[in-house]
Design an enzyme around this catalytic site. Structure first.
Site, short mmCIF file in Angstrom:
data_model
loop_
_atom_site.label_atom_id
_atom_site.label_comp_id
_atom_site.label_asym_id
_atom_site.label_seq_id
_atom_site.Cartn_x
_atom_site.Cartn_y
_atom_site.Cartn_z
N THR A 8 48.75 36.26 31.82
CA THR A 8 47.34 35.96 31.55
C THR A 8 47.19 35.49 30.11
O THR A 8 48.02 35.83 29.26
CB THR A 8 46.44 37.19 31.79
OG1 THR A 8 45.08 36.83 31.59
CG2 THR A 8 46.78 38.33 30.84
N GLY A 9 46.14 34.73 29.86
CA GLY A 9 45.80 34.35 28.49
C GLY A 9 44.70 35.24 27.94
O GLY A 9 44.23 35.05 26.83
N PRO A 11 43.41 38.59 26.46
CA PRO A 11 43.83 39.84 25.82
C PRO A 11 43.16 41.07 26.45
O PRO A 11 43.73 42.16 26.45
CB PRO A 11 43.38 39.69 24.36
CG PRO A 11 43.06 38.25 24.18
CD PRO A 11 42.77 37.67 25.53
N GLY A 12 41.98 40.89 27.03
CA GLY A 12 41.29 42.00 27.70
C GLY A 12 42.07 42.51 28.90
O GLY A 12 42.06 43.71 29.20
N ASP A 67 46.73 39.34 41.04
CA ASP A 67 45.71 38.45 41.58
C ASP A 67 44.78 39.35 42.38
O ASP A 67 45.24 40.23 43.11
CB ASP A 67 46.31 37.36 42.46
CG ASP A 67 45.30 36.26 42.76
OD1 ASP A 67 44.63 35.81 41.81
OD2 ASP A 67 45.17 35.85 43.92
N SER A 68 43.52 39.15 42.19
CA SER A 68 42.57 40.04 42.87
C SER A 68 41.32 39.28 43.25
O SER A 68 41.05 38.19 42.73
CB SER A 68 42.22 41.23 41.98
OG SER A 68 41.65 40.79 40.76
N GLY A 147 32.07 40.11 37.02
CA GLY A 147 32.29 39.53 38.35
C GLY A 147 31.28 40.06 39.37
O GLY A 147 30.08 40.06 39.14
N ASP A 149 31.01 43.14 40.34
CA ASP A 149 30.80 44.59 40.16
C ASP A 149 29.37 45.06 40.42
O ASP A 149 29.18 46.11 41.03
CB ASP A 149 31.23 45.03 38.75
CG ASP A 149 32.75 45.02 38.57
OD1 ASP A 149 33.47 44.65 39.51
OD2 ASP A 149 33.20 45.40 37.47
N LYS A 169 36.32 54.14 37.62
CA LYS A 169 36.65 52.82 38.16
C LYS A 169 38.16 52.57 38.08
O LYS A 169 38.76 52.07 39.03
CB LYS A 169 35.89 51.73 37.41
CG LYS A 169 36.13 50.34 37.99
CD LYS A 169 35.39 49.26 37.23
CE LYS A 169 35.78 47.89 37.74
NZ LYS A 169 35.28 46.81 36.91
#
Length: 191
Positions: A8-9, A11-12, A67-68, A147, A149, A169
């Site tokens: 991933t790019g 950082p979170g 991937d989700s 998203g 959520d 969560k």
């Protein structure tokens, strides 16, 4: 410590993964920013495996990818692997999903997360999935999360993902369940 490149790019995403892997002998790093990854799979597992393989081969290091997305039963599993590309923003994605669902009484849905770990040569060493069943509300609730959520309601918690404390969560989410499944295997890996 063995380097584990996170595909991933963002950082979170690394910060999100770190707590799951604490106590293990992995040093997490972001993928190189210039490395673009393709997601052409038709399943979450295919996409996670593709990303992990691409990053491992490009960096020559161990790599982890996930991937989700959200599957809504009344929409034949949509948005599925297209969850992030369903519309141009979180707000637009929620509006589109609620519009497509309309007054449907079947609001069942599940979040799915696939995680893949690739060896430095790109071979997939581990692959798993986690699921979190729930329902789609008719309107957003809660301030947290991102998203889908605010509209994803988990009956046994009596809260949306947006309303849940982070610790809850992390434990019950699709990603949390996928990490719970893969951690014993990661501990057993010979690196």
């Amino acid at each position: 410590m063995t380097v584990l490149v996170v595909a991933t790019g963002n950082p979170g995403k690394v910060k999100e993964i770190e707590p799951y892997l604490s106590g293990l002998n992995w040093e997490l790093r972001l993928k190189p920013p210039e490395l673009e990854m393709e997601e052409t799979g038709t399943t979450f597992q295919e996409n996670a495996a593709q990303k992990a393989t691409q990053v491992a081969i490009a960096t020559g290091q161990w790599a982890i990818a996930d991937d989700s997305g959200l599957e809504v039963m009344a929409l034949d599993g949509r948005p599925g692997v297209y969850s992030a590309r369903y519309a141009e923003s979180d707000q637009a994605r929620i509006a589109k999903l609620l519009g497509e669902l309309g007054d449907a009484t079947d609001r069942r849905a599940q979040f799915v997360c696939a995680i893949a770990v690739a060896k430095p040569d790109g071979t997939i060493a581990l692959l798993t999935e986690g699921f979190c069943p729930g329902e789609i509300l008719t309107a957003p609730r809660g301030e947290g999360g991102f998203g889908y959520d605010p509209i994803f309601y988990v009956p046994e918690q009596r809260m949306t993902f947006s309303e849940m404390p982070l610790e809850v969560k992390q434990e019950i989410s699709h990603r949390g369940r996928a990490f719970q499944a893969i951690l014993p295997q990661m501990k057993a890996l010979k690196v």
